[in-house]
Design a protein around this motif. Structure first.
Motif, PDB file in Angstrom:
ATOM      1  N   SER A 175       9.532   0.008  29.269  1.00 24.03           N
ATOM      2  CA  SER A 175       8.970   0.413  30.557  1.00 24.03           C
ATOM      3  C   SER A 175       9.784   1.547  31.184  1.00 24.03           C
ATOM      4  CB  SER A 175       8.841  -0.782  31.501  1.00 24.03           C
ATOM      5  OG  SER A 175      10.088  -1.204  31.947  1.00 24.03           O
ATOM      6  N   LEU A 176      11.086   1.636  30.861  1.00 23.72           N
ATOM      7  CA  LEU A 176      11.874   2.765  31.372  1.00 23.72           C
ATOM      8  C   LEU A 176      11.356   4.073  30.784  1.00 23.72           C
ATOM      9  CD1 LEU A 176      15.516   1.386  31.217  1.00 23.72           C
ATOM     10  CD2 LEU A 176      14.059   1.659  33.213  1.00 23.72           C
ATOM     11  N   GLU A 178       8.336   4.546  29.685  1.00 24.19           N
ATOM     12  CA  GLU A 178       7.018   4.787  30.273  1.00 24.19           C
ATOM     13  C   GLU A 178       7.153   5.368  31.675  1.00 24.19           C
ATOM     14  OE1 GLU A 178       4.531   1.303  27.958  1.00 24.19           O
ATOM     15  OE2 GLU A 178       5.074   1.028  30.049  1.00 24.19           O
ATOM     16  N   ALA A 179       8.122   4.823  32.425  1.00 24.35           N
ATOM     17  CA  ALA A 179       8.329   5.324  33.785  1.00 24.35           C
ATOM     18  C   ALA A 179       8.703   6.799  33.724  1.00 24.35           C
ATOM     19  CB  ALA A 179       9.424   4.520  34.480  1.00 24.35           C
ATOM     20  N   ALA A 180       9.608   7.145  32.815  1.00 25.94           N
ATOM     21  CA  ALA A 180      10.037   8.543  32.700  1.00 25.94           C
ATOM     22  C   ALA A 180       8.850   9.434  32.334  1.00 25.94           C
ATOM     23  CB  ALA A 180      11.143   8.667  31.664  1.00 25.94           C
ATOM     24  N   ALA A 181       8.033   8.949  31.397  1.00 27.14           N
ATOM     25  CA  ALA A 181       6.864   9.739  30.990  1.00 27.14           C
ATOM     26  C   ALA A 181       5.905   9.917  32.164  1.00 27.14           C
ATOM     27  CB  ALA A 181       6.159   9.069  29.812  1.00 27.14           C
ATOM     28  N   SER A 182       5.696   8.837  32.919  1.00 29.47           N
ATOM     29  CA  SER A 182       4.744   8.936  34.031  1.00 29.47           C
ATOM     30  C   SER A 182       5.263   9.886  35.105  1.00 29.47           C
ATOM     31  CB  SER A 182       4.478   7.557  34.631  1.00 29.47           C
ATOM     32  OG  SER A 182       5.546   7.161  35.474  1.00 29.47           O
ATOM     33  N   LEU A 183       6.576  10.079  35.145  1.00 31.30           N
ATOM     34  CA  LEU A 183       7.148  10.987  36.136  1.00 31.30           C
ATOM     35  C   LEU A 183       7.161  12.429  35.635  1.00 31.30           C
ATOM     36  CD1 LEU A 183      10.041   8.693  37.334  1.00 31.30           C
ATOM     37  CD2 LEU A 183       8.108   9.462  38.708  1.00 31.30           C
ATOM     38  N   GLY A 184       6.608  12.634  34.454  1.00 28.75           N
ATOM     39  CA  GLY A 184       6.436  13.996  33.984  1.00 28.75           C
ATOM     40  C   GLY A 184       7.384  14.430  32.883  1.00 28.75           C
ATOM     41  N   ALA A 185       8.099  13.472  32.269  1.00 32.50           N
ATOM     42  CA  ALA A 185       9.039  13.856  31.220  1.00 32.50           C
ATOM     43  C   ALA A 185       8.353  13.857  29.858  1.00 32.50           C
ATOM     44  CB  ALA A 185      10.220  12.893  31.202  1.00 32.50           C
ATOM     45  N   PRO A 186       8.359  15.020  29.181  1.00 34.95           N
ATOM     46  CA  PRO A 186       7.865  15.021  27.802  1.00 34.95           C
ATOM     47  C   PRO A 186       8.810  14.202  26.920  1.00 34.95           C
ATOM     48  CG  PRO A 186       8.659  17.209  28.430  1.00 34.95           C
ATOM     49  CD  PRO A 186       8.792  16.342  29.625  1.00 34.95           C
ATOM     50  N   ARG A 189      12.557  14.918  26.563  1.00 32.16           N
ATOM     51  CA  ARG A 189      13.359  14.721  27.775  1.00 32.16           C
ATOM     52  C   ARG A 189      13.501  13.233  28.092  1.00 32.16           C
ATOM     53  NH1 ARG A 189      13.119  19.266  32.231  1.00 32.16           N
ATOM     54  NH2 ARG A 189      15.295  18.599  32.245  1.00 32.16           N
ATOM     55  N   VAL A 194      16.906   9.483  29.280  1.00 33.16           N
ATOM     56  CA  VAL A 194      16.840   8.031  29.460  1.00 33.16           C
ATOM     57  C   VAL A 194      17.361   7.273  28.237  1.00 33.16           C
ATOM     58  CG1 VAL A 194      15.315   6.066  29.887  1.00 33.16           C
ATOM     59  CG2 VAL A 194      14.930   8.226  31.089  1.00 33.16           C
TER      60      VAL A 194
ATOM     61  N   HIS B  76       2.818  12.201  30.649  1.00 31.93           N
ATOM     62  CA  HIS B  76       3.613  13.133  31.449  1.00 31.93           C
ATOM     63  C   HIS B  76       2.798  14.310  31.953  1.00 31.93           C
ATOM     64  CE1 HIS B  76       4.153  15.012  27.423  1.00 31.93           C
ATOM     65  NE2 HIS B  76       4.225  16.125  28.097  1.00 31.93           N
ATOM     66  N   PHE B  84       5.984  -0.067  38.341  1.00 29.70           N
ATOM     67  CA  PHE B  84       5.903  -1.120  37.347  1.00 29.70           C
ATOM     68  C   PHE B  84       6.287  -2.466  37.936  1.00 29.70           C
ATOM     69  CE2 PHE B  84       6.332   2.792  35.102  1.00 29.70           C
ATOM     70  CZ  PHE B  84       5.595   2.641  33.957  1.00 29.70           C
ATOM     71  N   PHE B  90      15.823   3.547  36.563  1.00 26.13           N
ATOM     72  CA  PHE B  90      16.797   3.957  35.556  1.00 26.13           C
ATOM     73  C   PHE B  90      18.171   3.420  35.953  1.00 26.13           C
ATOM     74  CE2 PHE B  90      13.724   7.620  35.716  1.00 26.13           C
ATOM     75  CZ  PHE B  90      12.960   7.148  34.666  1.00 26.13           C
ATOM     76  N   PHE B 101      14.205  12.297  39.697  1.00 19.09           N
ATOM     77  CA  PHE B 101      13.860  12.509  38.287  1.00 19.09           C
ATOM     78  C   PHE B 101      12.537  13.270  38.094  1.00 19.09           C
ATOM     79  CE2 PHE B 101      12.169  11.312  34.145  1.00 19.09           C
ATOM     80  CZ  PHE B 101      13.280  11.464  33.334  1.00 19.09           C
ATOM     81  N   MET B 105      11.840  17.030  36.495  1.00 14.04           N
ATOM     82  CA  MET B 105      10.942  17.263  35.368  1.00 14.04           C
ATOM     83  C   MET B 105       9.929  18.363  35.693  1.00 14.04           C
ATOM     84  SD  MET B 105      11.994  15.499  32.983  1.00 14.04           S
ATOM     85  CE  MET B 105      13.648  15.122  33.472  1.00 14.04           C
TER      86      MET B 105
END
Lengths: 276, 352
Positions: A175-176, A178-186, A189, A194, B76, B84, B90, B101, B105
């Motif tokens: 989920s971490l 997924e959270a990063a991806a949802s915040l715009g991280a390809p 990144r 993460v 993304h 969630f 993080f 964050f 990005m």
């Protein structure tokens, strides 16, 4: 003394008798000088230490051993990390199977595995044959030199590295990412920001063990090095068994112990940084 | 911030040959609307949310954001804020780092990021904790950080996956109001997944009650509660007396009782459902169903009086606020209970 303290007694005694005392003995031995005849002269004297410090050969031996160990450590990490990540992410029913498969080489002793690599990497071995088949006229030599030693050590240390990495992946979870991806991280990144930072405790532990085990590795450089790859442990063996210069062997042992100590110190420092 | 329209068209998720987890689900969410996906576990609500966010691939159907098809985009590039269930903060970054964050990005400048992070943390009243690590925060504070982190990127759609289920009861009610306030203020289109019907009723503009991968009923909280479309919805949302009966001649027979139905019903086996708090100890009158029975059990909890009344072979649970000066009835007493015909919910019995 209270009972809990008393209960520590037996373990302390055993440790003192079979670990601390011999170490002290070894350290003391390094403050003697070898007689030309092979015996140990009267001490204490700094002559042995002085000869080691002045002799370029030993300085190179120590720095070279550390260099090889660092190289092997980095390569083991690079080879082990993707595997460990894959196992960590596998479905639970596959994870155990994959882990057993990964660790099973530990069931075979390093001696046998080293001989295995001698066959595979030899001039007429599998790898050379494959390279010739692929059109390389003269495949590089891979046994009885550093290349072979490094390849074999990396393979031998990989299960240990993977175990350490898996133990350190505890803070990673899907989920971490997924959270990063949802915040715009390809994806890359997500990895650099993460996954990698969270896996650093495992990376450090794996590197510490791989480094220490390489510096103290003996069988593999002895057999696959063909006498040309001289690391701390092989040199200690030669000094103690072949040259019969026990004080030098003792001093080199103390030196390798100091290297381990430094590695441990560095590990502790870095761990505090990455876990902060 | 102008809200964004979100349209789901025949969204489907299949795992192998099993019955689809989400089955051709279609839903149109108005700009700025707060929609709840409500259902028991395994009904496909979280799967739907994850497909909207791009965290899992849809097996079929489309997701449209302001008319733009985003079904094939990776998460993304979807521009959706997700909160969630476990917050997924993080652990290696402090609160400000977590919130920053998404802005990093997006390649935003440092000064701008700092200002936005501060504003977002003020929005959730956590400005003073910016330098803390997530593990040093309480559950409610972590929840707020997760919300700030999702909102600071000014997403087109906010997706909330059971965000309150890890909080204790008191905090949950506080956060309910807080999330609702923030959502209204920002006017952000929001999808809220929950299995808690009270939460859904309290917070959402409209609720989609889900069962077996489909929407069982879509409507305002009032619609869903007062006019449930099926026995499942009536049973899942709010509490009900659920009594087996039989429809004949336009009336309903329960054991040896006969009561009126609010609308014509086809003859056959039916399930009659009545909300416990809509039944009163009173003689009815025109437009009421009235039965006589005896009190079997009395539970007195101060503000509410709950009685089980047996009548005509059925047991009716009656819940009424306690009245000043009126002692609760005693077990065994003969009572008359009544409820409006309009509060009688009748569904054809689901035959096995």
């Amino acid at each position: 003394m209270r009972l809990p303290g008393l209960l520590l007694g037996p373990a302390l005694l055993v440790n003192l008798a079979i670990f601390i005392a011999p170490m002290a003995n070894l350290a003391a031995l390094s403050f003697h000088e070898a007689r030309p005849s092979g015996g140990v002269g009267p001490g204490p004297t700094l002559a042995t230490w002085a000869s080691i410090a002045e002799d370029e050969y030993y300085v190179e031996l120590v720095t070279g051993s550390i260099g090889v160990a660092l190289g092997v450590t980095v390569l083991t990490l690079l080879a082990g990390y993707p595997l460990a990540l894959f196992i960590h992410r596998a479905a639970p029913r596959w994870r155990n199977l994959l882990m057993v498969a990964c660790i099973s080489p530990l069931l075979v002793s390093a001696v046998v595995r080293t001989y295995g690599w001698m066959v595979i990497l030899g001039d007429t071995g599998l790898v050379a044959a494959m390279l010739r088949f692929l059109g390389m006229a003269k495949p590089p030599r891979m046994v009885f030199n550093l290349t072979g030693v490094v390849i074999a050590l990396v393979e031998i240390l990989m299960p240990t590295m993977i175990l350490c990495l898996l133990a350190g992946f505890g803070r990673l979870n899907a989920s971490l990412e997924e959270a990063a991806a949802s915040l715009g991280a390809p994806r890359w990144r997500v990895f650099t920001r993460v996954v990698l930072p969270l896996s650093l405790p495992g990376v450090l532990l794996g590197c510490l063990l791989a480094f220490v085990l390489t510096v103290s590795s003996f069988i593999t450089p002895k057999l696959l090095g063909g006498g040309r790859v001289i690391l701390l442990a092989t040199e200690i063996y030669d000094q103690a068994i072949v040259t019969l210069n026990w004080p030098v062997a003792a001093a080199l042992s103390v030196l390798s112990l100091a290297v381990f100590g430094l590695a441990l110190l560095l590990y502790g420092r870095l761990l505090r940084v990455v876990e902060a | 911030m102008a809200g964004t329209a979100l349209v789901l068209e025949g969204l489907t998720k299949r795992y192998g040959t099993l019955a689809p987890a989400v089955d051709a689900l279609s839903l149109t969410v108005q700009p700025g609307e707060f929609i709840g996906l409500l259902g028991p576990s395994g009904c496909g609500k979280t799967t739907t949310l994850r497909m909207i966010g791009g965290l899992i691939e849809a097996s079929g159907g489309r997701v449209l954001v302001d008319g733009r098809d985003v079904t094939a985009l990776p998460p993304h590039r979807r521009d959706m804020g997700i909160v969630f269930q476990n917050y997924a903060l993080f652990p290696h970054m402090d609160v400000a780092g977590n919130v920053a964050f998404g802005l990093e990005m997006r390649g935003m400048k440092r000064g701008e990021i700092a200002a936005k992070v501060e504003a977002a943390l003020d929005l959730v009243r956590l400005g003073h904790l910016a330098k803390r690590r997530p593990k040093e925060l309480s559950g409610g504070q972590q929840q707020r950080v997760a919300l700030a982190r999702a909102l600071v990127i000014e997403p087109s759609v906010l997706l909330l996956d059971e965000p309150l289920s890890n909080l204790d009861a008191k905090l949950r009610e506080e956060m309910r109001a807080e999330i609702q306030d923030i959502q209204r203020r920002l006017g952000i289109t929001t999808i809220f997944v929950t299995h808690d019907q009270a939460e859904a009723l309290a917070m959402c503009d409209r609720i989609a009650v889900m069962a077996q991968g489909r929407i069982a009923q879509l409507g305002t909280p009032h619609d869903i509660y007062e006019h449930p479309a099926s026995e499942f919805v009536a049973d899942f949302v709010g509490r009900s007396n659920r009594i087996a009966g039989h429809a004949a001649d336009g009336r309903l027979n329960i054991g040896d009782l006969t009561i009126d139905a609010p609308a014509p019903v086809a003859p056959g086996p039916v399930t009659v459902m009545i909300r416990p708090h809509r039944i009163a100890f009173t003689a009815g009158g025109a437009g009421w169903n009235e039965v006589r029975g005896s009190v079997r059990r009395v539970t007195y909890v101060g503000d509410v009086l709950a009685c089980e009344v047996t009548a005509g072979g059925a047991v009716f649970l009656v819940e009424q606020p306690t009245q000043p000066g009126v002692p609760p009835p005693e077990a065994g007493a003969e009572v008359c209970i009544a409820w409006r015909v309009a509060d009688t919910l009748v569904f054809p019995r689901e035959t096995a």
